[in-house]
Design a protein around this motif. Structure first.
Motif, PDB file in Angstrom:
ATOM      1  N   GLU A   1       0.725  -1.190  -0.172  1.00  0.00           N
ATOM      2  CA  GLU A   1       0.001  -0.138  -0.031  1.00  0.00           C
ATOM      3  C   GLU A   1       0.991   1.337  -0.161  1.00  0.00           C
ATOM      4  N   LEU A   2       1.872   1.282   0.697  1.00  0.00           N
ATOM      5  CA  LEU A   2       2.919   2.353   0.844  1.00  0.00           C
ATOM      6  C   LEU A   2       3.623   2.788  -0.436  1.00  0.00           C
ATOM      7  N   ALA A   3       4.026   1.300  -1.162  1.00  0.00           N
ATOM      8  CA  ALA A   3       4.652   1.625  -2.430  1.00  0.00           C
ATOM      9  C   ALA A   3       3.711   2.115  -3.293  1.00  0.00           C
ATOM     10  N   ASP A   4       2.425   1.962  -3.307  1.00  0.00           N
ATOM     11  CA  ASP A   4       1.575   2.183  -4.364  1.00  0.00           C
ATOM     12  C   ASP A   4       1.223   3.677  -4.139  1.00  0.00           C
ATOM     13  N   MET A   5       1.227   4.139  -2.675  1.00  0.00           N
ATOM     14  CA  MET A   5       0.879   5.676  -2.489  1.00  0.00           C
ATOM     15  C   MET A   5       2.199   6.524  -2.947  1.00  0.00           C
ATOM     16  N   LEU A   6       3.312   5.790  -2.738  1.00  0.00           N
ATOM     17  CA  LEU A   6       4.530   6.801  -3.270  1.00  0.00           C
ATOM     18  C   LEU A   6       5.089   6.629  -4.452  1.00  0.00           C
ATOM     19  N   HIS A   7       4.564   5.598  -5.278  1.00  0.00           N
ATOM     20  CA  HIS A   7       5.000   5.136  -6.893  1.00  0.00           C
ATOM     21  C   HIS A   7       6.071   4.965  -6.904  1.00  0.00           C
ATOM     22  N   VAL A   8       6.523   4.016  -6.168  1.00  0.00           N
ATOM     23  CA  VAL A   8       7.962   3.232  -6.087  1.00  0.00           C
ATOM     24  C   VAL A   8       7.710   1.784  -6.068  1.00  0.00           C
ATOM     25  N   PRO A   9       8.685   0.889  -6.213  1.00  0.00           N
ATOM     26  CA  PRO A   9       8.704  -0.471  -6.215  1.00  0.00           C
ATOM     27  C   PRO A   9       8.504  -1.071  -4.638  1.00  0.00           C
ATOM     28  N   VAL A  10       7.926  -1.922  -4.582  1.00  0.00           N
ATOM     29  CA  VAL A  10       7.965  -2.460  -3.166  1.00  0.00           C
ATOM     30  C   VAL A  10       9.260  -2.852  -2.241  1.00  0.00           C
ATOM     31  N   GLU A  11      10.237  -3.301  -3.195  1.00  0.00           N
ATOM     32  CA  GLU A  11      11.546  -3.709  -2.475  1.00  0.00           C
ATOM     33  C   GLU A  11      12.004  -2.449  -2.056  1.00  0.00           C
ATOM     34  N   ALA A  12      11.947  -1.247  -2.913  1.00  0.00           N
ATOM     35  CA  ALA A  12      12.488   0.053  -2.528  1.00  0.00           C
ATOM     36  C   ALA A  12      11.897   0.475  -1.088  1.00  0.00           C
ATOM     37  N   VAL A  13      10.859   0.293  -1.042  1.00  0.00           N
ATOM     38  CA  VAL A  13       9.977   0.775   0.374  1.00  0.00           C
ATOM     39  C   VAL A  13      10.618  -0.109   1.400  1.00  0.00           C
ATOM     40  N   ARG A  14      10.578  -1.442   1.163  1.00  0.00           N
ATOM     41  CA  ARG A  14      11.211  -2.499   2.364  1.00  0.00           C
ATOM     42  C   ARG A  14      12.578  -2.145   2.640  1.00  0.00           C
ATOM     43  N   GLN A  15      13.477  -1.700   1.411  1.00  0.00           N
ATOM     44  CA  GLN A  15      14.860  -1.244   1.831  1.00  0.00           C
ATOM     45  C   GLN A  15      14.708  -0.039   2.740  1.00  0.00           C
ATOM     46  N   ALA A  16      13.907   0.787   2.481  1.00  0.00           N
ATOM     47  CA  ALA A  16      14.033   2.006   3.270  1.00  0.00           C
ATOM     48  C   ALA A  16      13.412   1.598   4.654  1.00  0.00           C
TER      49      ALA A  16
ATOM     50  N   VAL B   1      15.672   3.215  -5.370  1.00  0.00           N
ATOM     51  CA  VAL B   1      14.669   3.014  -6.048  1.00  0.00           C
ATOM     52  C   VAL B   1      14.708   2.797  -7.449  1.00  0.00           C
ATOM     53  N   GLU B   2      15.998   3.267  -8.137  1.00  0.00           N
ATOM     54  CA  GLU B   2      16.162   2.591  -9.589  1.00  0.00           C
ATOM     55  C   GLU B   2      16.673   1.275  -9.490  1.00  0.00           C
ATOM     56  N   GLU B   3      17.656   0.780  -8.433  1.00  0.00           N
ATOM     57  CA  GLU B   3      17.997  -0.668  -8.590  1.00  0.00           C
ATOM     58  C   GLU B   3      16.756  -1.381  -8.336  1.00  0.00           C
ATOM     59  N   ALA B   4      15.727  -1.253  -7.674  1.00  0.00           N
ATOM     60  CA  ALA B   4      14.473  -1.791  -7.425  1.00  0.00           C
ATOM     61  C   ALA B   4      13.830  -2.186  -8.726  1.00  0.00           C
ATOM     62  N   ARG B   5      13.548  -0.953  -9.450  1.00  0.00           N
ATOM     63  CA  ARG B   5      13.048  -0.794 -10.959  1.00  0.00           C
ATOM     64  C   ARG B   5      13.814  -1.837 -11.683  1.00  0.00           C
TER      65      ARG B   5
END
Length: 89
Positions: A9-24, A65-69
């Motif tokens: 849900e957070l990744a969708d709100m921030l428009h980034v991949p889930v793995e980037a949010v997990r890393q953060a 973020v780019e690495e996750a994409r």
């Protein structure tokens, strides 16, 4: 009771991949409030008060973020079999 967000849900709100949010989240684990917590070994529930902190981390670390994409894209190879006599006309 406080509304909490999943990583998806957070990744969708921030428009980034889930793995980037997990890393953060894993990088900020010592800075998050007690309202955000980990359960079932991998599932995070993030409090709204921590969303801004995660968003700021993602802005400061655009390479994550780019690495996750990049790691999310898949290469598909298609193997085409030509029957004898079919391709030699």
């Amino acid at each position: 009771m406080t509304t909490r967000f999943s990583l998806a849900e957070l990744a969708d709100m921030l428009h980034v991949p889930v793995e980037a949010v997990r890393q953060a989240v894993e990088s900020l684990v010592d800075e998050l409030t007690g309202e955000s917590f980990l359960y079932n070994d991998r599932t995070w529930r993030i409090a709204p008060s921590d969303v801004k902190r995660i968003q700021l981390w993602l802005e400061v670390h655009p390479e994550a973020v780019e690495e996750a994409r990049r790691s999310r894209t898949r290469r598909v190879r298609v193997k085409r079999i030509v029957a004898p006599g079919e391709g030699s006309e």
